[in-house]
Design a protein around this motif. Sequence first.
Motif, PDB file in Angstrom:
ATOM      1  N   LEU B  10      14.244   9.156   8.573  1.00  0.00           N
ATOM      2  CA  LEU B  10      13.774  10.745   7.762  1.00  0.00           C
ATOM      3  C   LEU B  10      13.165  10.191   6.103  1.00  0.00           C
ATOM      4  CD1 LEU B  10      16.340  13.843   9.025  1.00  0.00           C
ATOM      5  CD2 LEU B  10      13.598  12.690   9.579  1.00  0.00           C
ATOM      6  N   GLU B  11      14.277   9.298   5.702  1.00  0.00           N
ATOM      7  CA  GLU B  11      14.127   8.283   4.362  1.00  0.00           C
ATOM      8  C   GLU B  11      12.557   7.934   3.831  1.00  0.00           C
ATOM      9  OE1 GLU B  11      15.437   9.294   1.690  1.00  0.00           O
ATOM     10  OE2 GLU B  11      14.537   7.432   0.369  1.00  0.00           O
ATOM     11  N   CYS B  12      12.369   7.158   5.445  1.00  0.00           N
ATOM     12  CA  CYS B  12      10.828   6.458   5.345  1.00  0.00           C
ATOM     13  C   CYS B  12       9.824   6.937   5.571  1.00  0.00           C
ATOM     14  CB  CYS B  12      11.575   5.337   6.976  1.00  0.00           C
ATOM     15  SG  CYS B  12      12.164   4.117   6.905  1.00  0.00           S
ATOM     16  N   LEU B  13      10.407   8.360   6.588  1.00  0.00           N
ATOM     17  CA  LEU B  13       8.587   9.412   6.283  1.00  0.00           C
ATOM     18  C   LEU B  13       9.007   9.992   5.244  1.00  0.00           C
ATOM     19  CD1 LEU B  13      10.051  11.247   9.541  1.00  0.00           C
ATOM     20  CD2 LEU B  13       8.383   9.706   9.395  1.00  0.00           C
ATOM     21  N   ARG B  14       9.841  10.212   4.098  1.00  0.00           N
ATOM     22  CA  ARG B  14      10.183  10.673   3.318  1.00  0.00           C
ATOM     23  C   ARG B  14       8.988   9.853   1.474  1.00  0.00           C
ATOM     24  NH1 ARG B  14      11.055  10.968  -1.824  1.00  0.00           N
ATOM     25  NH2 ARG B  14      13.613   9.375  -1.624  1.00  0.00           N
ATOM     26  N   ARG B  15       9.519   8.269   2.754  1.00  0.00           N
ATOM     27  CA  ARG B  15       8.754   7.704   1.061  1.00  0.00           C
ATOM     28  C   ARG B  15       7.156   7.449   1.815  1.00  0.00           C
ATOM     29  NH1 ARG B  15      11.684   4.462  -1.904  1.00  0.00           N
ATOM     30  NH2 ARG B  15      14.052   5.548  -1.968  1.00  0.00           N
ATOM     31  N   GLU B  16       7.019   8.078   2.946  1.00  0.00           N
ATOM     32  CA  GLU B  16       5.760   8.054   3.533  1.00  0.00           C
ATOM     33  C   GLU B  16       4.731   9.333   2.984  1.00  0.00           C
ATOM     34  OE1 GLU B  16       3.533   6.009   4.967  1.00  0.00           O
ATOM     35  OE2 GLU B  16       5.055   3.623   5.453  1.00  0.00           O
ATOM     36  N   TYR B 176      11.985  -0.117   1.289  1.00  0.00           N
ATOM     37  CA  TYR B 176      10.920   0.646   2.105  1.00  0.00           C
ATOM     38  C   TYR B 176      10.070  -0.100   1.447  1.00  0.00           C
ATOM     39  CZ  TYR B 176       8.438   2.539   5.191  1.00  0.00           C
ATOM     40  OH  TYR B 176       7.626   3.360   5.611  1.00  0.00           O
ATOM     41  N   THR B 177       9.203  -0.888   1.960  1.00  0.00           N
ATOM     42  CA  THR B 177       7.819  -1.048   1.643  1.00  0.00           C
ATOM     43  C   THR B 177       6.460  -0.695   2.482  1.00  0.00           C
ATOM     44  OG1 THR B 177       7.656  -3.112   2.614  1.00  0.00           O
ATOM     45  CG2 THR B 177       7.778  -3.444   0.269  1.00  0.00           C
ATOM     46  N   GLN B 178       6.125   0.387   1.505  1.00  0.00           N
ATOM     47  CA  GLN B 178       4.831   1.295   2.983  1.00  0.00           C
ATOM     48  C   GLN B 178       3.532   0.467   3.064  1.00  0.00           C
ATOM     49  OE1 GLN B 178       3.588   4.618   0.402  1.00  0.00           O
ATOM     50  NE2 GLN B 178       2.887   5.352   2.013  1.00  0.00           N
ATOM     51  N   ASN B 179       3.457  -1.112   1.806  1.00  0.00           N
ATOM     52  CA  ASN B 179       2.160  -1.014   2.462  1.00  0.00           C
ATOM     53  C   ASN B 179       2.549  -2.926   3.180  1.00  0.00           C
ATOM     54  OD1 ASN B 179      -0.179  -0.090   2.431  1.00  0.00           O
ATOM     55  ND2 ASN B 179      -0.002   0.383   0.614  1.00  0.00           N
ATOM     56  N   VAL B 180       2.085  -2.566   5.002  1.00  0.00           N
ATOM     57  CA  VAL B 180       2.704  -4.047   4.889  1.00  0.00           C
ATOM     58  C   VAL B 180       2.123  -4.684   5.126  1.00  0.00           C
ATOM     59  CG1 VAL B 180       5.545  -2.789   6.573  1.00  0.00           C
ATOM     60  CG2 VAL B 180       2.665  -2.788   7.137  1.00  0.00           C
TER      61      VAL B 180
END
Lengths: 175, 596
Positions: B10-16, B176-180
Amino acid sequence: MATNISTAMLAQLQQRHTITALVENHPGVLARVSGLFARRGYNIESLAVSVTENPDISRMTIVVGGDHLVLEQITKQLHKLIEVIKVVDYTEQPAVDRELALIKVGAEPRHRNEIMQIVEIFRGRIIDMSDKTFIIEVTGGSEKLDKVAELLGAYGIKELVRTGIIAMARGPRTA
Amino acid sequence: MKMSGAKILLECLRREGVQHVFGYPGGAVLPIYDALYDCTEIEHVLVRHEQGAAHMADGYARATGKVGVCLSTSGPGATNMVTGIATAYMDSIPMVAITGQVRTSVIGKDAFQEVDATGVTLPVTKHNFLVKRTADLPRVIAEAFYIARTGRPGPVVIDLPLDVSIDQIEWDPESYTQNVDIPSYRPNTRGHELQIKKAAQAIAEAQRPVLYVGGGCVAAGAQMELTELSERTNILTTTTLLGKGSIDETHRNSIGMLGMHGTAYANHAVNNCDLLIAVGARFDDRVTGKVDRFAPNAKIIHIDIDPAEIGKVVQPDIPIVGDVKLVLQDLLKHVKPRPWSSWNDQIMEWKRLFPLLYPDDGKLYAEYIIEKIGEATDWKAIMTTDVGQHQMWAAQYYKTRRTRQFITSGGLGTMGYGMPAAIGVQKAFPDETVVCLSGDGSFQMCTQELMTASVYGLPIIVAIINNRSLGMVRQWQHMFYSQRYSHTNLEASPDYVRLAEAYGAVGMRVAQPGEVVSVLERALAVRDRPTVIDCVIPTEENVYPFIPSGQTVEQMMIRKDLEQLKAKVHTDSEVWSFADEERVLEQYVETVEKNQ
Ligand SMILES: Cc1cc2nc3c(=O)[nH]c(=O)nc-3n(C[C@H](O)[C@H](O)[C@H](O)COP(=O)(O)OP(=O)(O)OC[C@H]3O[C@@H](n4cnc5c(N)ncnc54)[C@H](O)[C@@H]3O)c2cc1C
Ligand SMILES: Cc1ncc(C[n+]2csc(CCOP(=O)(O)OP(=O)(O)O)c2C)c(N)n1
C-alpha cells in the motif's frame, strides 16, 4: 501434402536463421520465449539454453525457419520481452555453430569395425559399449550430424539425441 | 521500520500516486484487505465481479492516462480478471493487476485456489511478476508501474503469495524510487532525425496526403501537435476507433473514423491517397480490410513507439520509431504550410455524396439518441461503450472533441466493458457527465456492476440501445447467413427499468424520438445514483457503411436509402445517384493523372 505447398512457400520455410538471445536468468523466461514463438506461429527448429560467463544471464540459441521479414518480426518481438537483453542474428555474419549428438547404435561384433571407421572419419567418439550397442558422440554442424546419423542408420539406431545448435561470432566480437 | 508485505504494497501504491484500487477480497489477499481497512489515502472500490474490477481500472486509465489498479484473490479471482486484462492488453492500456497467490511453500502443489496466474496471463500482459520474497516487493512494484506506463503502455500482473504479504521486513519507505532503470527495457521515444526530415519532405511533395491517427496519439497526449500538423498542412485527418478525439471531430479537417464501419469519405480518401501518414495506429484488420489493397497507391509514413509494429502488417516507406508527441514536435520543425487543396475538395465531395444519415420517420434510432446525448451535454460527456452495433453508431455519431473522451474496447471487443469502464471514469472525474452506451446483450454481461455504481452513488447514465437482439451478430447473419438468425434473439430479457430500480438506480424507458430530450434532461439531473435508460429501437437496423472483413473499399455497402435521406437533407442541392459517383471518381482520377 507437398502438393498443397507452393515452391515459393517451401523456399521460405527452408530459409534457416540462427539467432542468439541473451536473457535474464529468471525462472519463466523460457516459457515467455517459447510462448511467444507458439503464439505468433513462428517455427522453431531447435532451441538450446544455458547460462553464460555471467551467471545472471542465460543464452538461448534458436534456429528458426522463415524469410527475412519473419526473422525481423521475430527479432523485434523477442526484444519486446522485458527480460530479453539482446538478440543477435548469426545468419549474416561470420560465426561458428556446433551441435552435439549422442547416438545409440546397434553394434554386432561383425559390424564393429565398420562403425568404428565411420566414427573415426567424422571425428566422433565411442563413449559407451555393450555386447550389442555403442553410444557414439559426434560434434559438428547440423549437416555433418545428419550425415553420420544416415550412415549409422544401416546398423540400426536405437536412440538419438541432439543438443540443438549453439553459435558464436568469429573473432573478438561478442554477442 | 518493520512492515508487512501488505503494508509495503500500500505504501508503494501511495508513492505511485494511486488513489483508487478496484478489487474484490478472498483468502489469498486477506492481509492486503486488512491493511486497506485503515488506509485513508487509497480508496478501495468493492466491485461485484473481478472482471468489473479490471474494466474499471482500465476505464480509469483511459480517462486519466494514469495507471489503473485492480486487485483480486488467487485462483478464480485471478481468472475472472483475465478478460479485463486481455482487454487492456489489446488496446495498450496502462494497468497494474495484483492477484493474490497461495503461499510460496505450496505453489505447484495444486493448493486450494491455486492457479498459475503468471502462466495464464503471460500472453495477455506486457509483463508479469511472481513475487517470491517480501524484500523484492518494492522493486517489483516500481518496475511494474514503470513498465505499464512507459513505451507502449500495457497491463502488468503482480502475483503476490499470501506469505509475501504477511512477512514483516525492515524497510525504509523513503528508499522507494519510482523511476527504475531496467537495462533490458529502454523504450525509444525520440524519432530518428533523418527519418523525420524524410517525412517532412514526403509531406511537402505529396499531392493527396491523409493522416491516419490511432490510439498512440491518445497515449502520447499529442492532440495539440496533431491538430497543429493537420492545420498547418491542411491534411485531412481520419482516426481509428481508438484514436477518436485526436483531432476535434467537429474540426473541418476531421473526416471521422475509417475502416469497416468508418465513413465512406474517410475510406475513399485512404483508398485514393498518395501519402498515408500513420500516427500511432497499428493497421488493424478492421481498418485495412484486405491488406494488399489498403491505400494501394500510397507512400506510407509509420510513426509508432513499438518497433515490432513497423512492418508487422504493412511495410512502410518511412518508418519512425518514437513517441508520437516527441516525433510530431520534431516533425513540426520541418513541415511547411500547405494550402487547402483540390484533393481536400474531392474528399469533401465524397462527404457530400456519402454523408452519415439516418431516417427521420418517427421511429427511434440509436443514431438519434447518440446525437441527443451529445447535444444535451454540449458534447462534453465522456462516453464509454459496449461492443456491437451501438458501439459503431457511437463511433460514427458521437462527435468527440478531445482524446480520452470516447472509451471503448477495440482490439478485444469485450461485451460487458462499458458499464464498469464508466464506473472507473466516474471515480476519476466525479463531476463529469459519464454516459455508457450499451446494448441489451452487452449490458447483461456485467449487469452486477450496477450495484457498485449504486453503492458509491455514481451518477453514470447507462443508455441501453435495446434492439432485443445481438444486433451486430444478427447483422452478419442477415448479410452472410441467409437471414438465419441463429441464437441472436434476446426477446427474453429482464425489464430494465425494474432491474435498475432493484439495484437502487433510476430506471427510465424511451421508445419515441420526441421523448428523448426530456428523458435525458431528467437523467442528467440525477447526481447521486446511476440511471439506466432502456432505449427501445427497431431490431432490423444495420450499421452502414460496412466493408465486409477482408474486403476493399469497392465492396463497401452504403445504406440503400441514402439517396432518399440525402434528398430530404440537401433539398437545395443536386441529388446524386450511384452512377454519378462512378462518374465523379473517374473524372477525379483523370484530373489527378493529368496533373502528374
Ligand atoms: C465491432 C467492432 C468493430 C470495429 N470496427 C472498427 C472500424 O471500423 N474502424 C476502426 O478504426 N476500428 C474498428 N474497431 C477497432 C479495431 O478492432 C482496433 O481496435 C482499432 O482499429 C485499433 O486502433 P489503433 O490502430 O489506433 O491501435 P491501438 O490498439 O490503439 O494501438 C496503438 C498503437 O500506437 C502505438 N503507441 C502507443 N503509445 C504510443 C506513443 N506514445 N507513441 C507512439 N506510438 C504509440 C502502439 O504501439 C500501437 O501500435 C472495431 C472494433 C470492434 C469491436
Ligand atoms: C464477451 C463477448 N462475447 C461475444 C462477442 C461477440 N459479439 C460481438 S457483437 C455481439 C452482439 C452485441 O449485442 P448487443 O450488446 O445487444 O449490441 P448490439 O450489436 O445489438 O448493438 C456479440 C455477441 C463479444 N464481442 N464479446
